[in-house]
Design a protein around this motif. Sequence first.
Motif, PDB file in Angstrom:
ATOM      1  N   ALA A 177     -31.529  -3.510 -20.040  1.00 16.67           N
ATOM      2  CA  ALA A 177     -31.478  -4.792 -21.638  1.00 16.67           C
ATOM      3  C   ALA A 177     -32.154  -4.671 -22.741  1.00 16.67           C
ATOM      4  O   ALA A 177     -32.050  -6.106 -22.918  1.00 16.67           O
ATOM      5  CB  ALA A 177     -30.971  -6.116 -20.096  1.00 16.67           C
ATOM      6  N   LEU A 178     -33.259  -4.308 -22.232  1.00 20.86           N
ATOM      7  CA  LEU A 178     -34.571  -4.462 -23.961  1.00 20.86           C
ATOM      8  C   LEU A 178     -33.492  -4.374 -25.202  1.00 20.86           C
ATOM      9  O   LEU A 178     -33.807  -4.965 -26.231  1.00 20.86           O
ATOM     10  CB  LEU A 178     -35.328  -3.132 -23.740  1.00 20.86           C
ATOM     11  CG  LEU A 178     -36.025  -3.473 -24.390  1.00 20.86           C
ATOM     12  CD1 LEU A 178     -37.478  -4.898 -24.406  1.00 20.86           C
ATOM     13  CD2 LEU A 178     -37.522  -2.279 -24.148  1.00 20.86           C
TER      14      LEU A 178
ATOM     15  N   HIS B 130     -34.625  -5.833 -16.060  1.00 19.10           N
ATOM     16  CA  HIS B 130     -33.144  -5.049 -15.892  1.00 19.10           C
ATOM     17  C   HIS B 130     -33.924  -4.501 -17.568  1.00 19.10           C
ATOM     18  O   HIS B 130     -33.405  -4.697 -18.647  1.00 19.10           O
ATOM     19  CB  HIS B 130     -31.703  -5.607 -16.016  1.00 19.10           C
ATOM     20  CG  HIS B 130     -31.457  -6.234 -15.235  1.00 19.10           C
ATOM     21  ND1 HIS B 130     -31.462  -5.679 -13.906  1.00 19.10           N
ATOM     22  CD2 HIS B 130     -31.918  -7.474 -14.765  1.00 19.10           C
ATOM     23  CE1 HIS B 130     -31.105  -6.716 -12.759  1.00 19.10           C
ATOM     24  NE2 HIS B 130     -31.126  -8.139 -13.631  1.00 19.10           N
TER      25      HIS B 130
ATOM     26  N   ALA C  41     -33.995  -9.128 -20.017  1.00 17.56           N
ATOM     27  CA  ALA C  41     -34.567  -8.006 -20.250  1.00 17.56           C
ATOM     28  C   ALA C  41     -36.427  -7.502 -19.567  1.00 17.56           C
ATOM     29  O   ALA C  41     -36.932  -6.292 -18.995  1.00 17.56           O
ATOM     30  CB  ALA C  41     -35.452  -7.541 -21.522  1.00 17.56           C
TER      31      ALA C  41
ATOM     32  N   ALA D 242     -31.125  -7.059 -25.769  1.00 17.77           N
ATOM     33  CA  ALA D 242     -32.207  -7.975 -26.596  1.00 17.77           C
ATOM     34  C   ALA D 242     -33.183  -8.145 -27.119  1.00 17.77           C
ATOM     35  O   ALA D 242     -33.377  -9.204 -28.396  1.00 17.77           O
ATOM     36  CB  ALA D 242     -33.214  -8.427 -25.288  1.00 17.77           C
TER      37      ALA D 242
ATOM     38  N   HIS E 169     -40.991  -1.366 -22.405  1.00 23.75           N
ATOM     39  CA  HIS E 169     -40.988  -2.449 -21.705  1.00 23.75           C
ATOM     40  C   HIS E 169     -42.188  -3.085 -20.979  1.00 23.75           C
ATOM     41  O   HIS E 169     -43.496  -1.809 -20.486  1.00 23.75           O
ATOM     42  CB  HIS E 169     -39.999  -1.862 -20.588  1.00 23.75           C
ATOM     43  CG  HIS E 169     -39.894  -3.269 -19.584  1.00 23.75           C
ATOM     44  ND1 HIS E 169     -40.545  -3.615 -18.743  1.00 23.75           N
ATOM     45  CD2 HIS E 169     -38.365  -4.183 -19.507  1.00 23.75           C
ATOM     46  CE1 HIS E 169     -40.318  -4.578 -18.086  1.00 23.75           C
ATOM     47  NE2 HIS E 169     -38.596  -5.347 -18.268  1.00 23.75           N
TER      48      HIS E 169
END
Length: 120
Positions: free
Chosen positions: A43-44, A40, A37, A47, A96
């Motif tokens: 993908a947070l 990317h 993550a 995860a 993020h």
Amino acid sequence: MKPGGYGAYSRTSTASLSGRRLEGQAFAKAAALLAQAVDHPAALAKALRFNNNLWTVVQADVAGPDSRLPEPLKGQIVALSLFMDKQTFALLAAGHDRKALEAMAAINRSLASGLLQSQG
């Protein structure tokens, strides 16, 4: 952790795992998802969800009546889990954050390493 925690970790490996090896694999998976993550952001959510589920099981296990861990170790584990909770909520609110993800991944990686090395 208690064998009852097995269900929460069952997806970490297709092999039959138990005890510390299973816990080590779960922390390794959480670390890998968080590290993914970092680069990317898409993908947070996955995860954070896996990591949060893992640490929820850890919290329940440590606080449970069957926990035989020494009190100082319980305190350290609870402190780590509270850090993970705080970081997770911050990431959910703000989005993020590379440094936060790297710190969370490093903690999980360290725990995985210790648990897996203890299995010789």
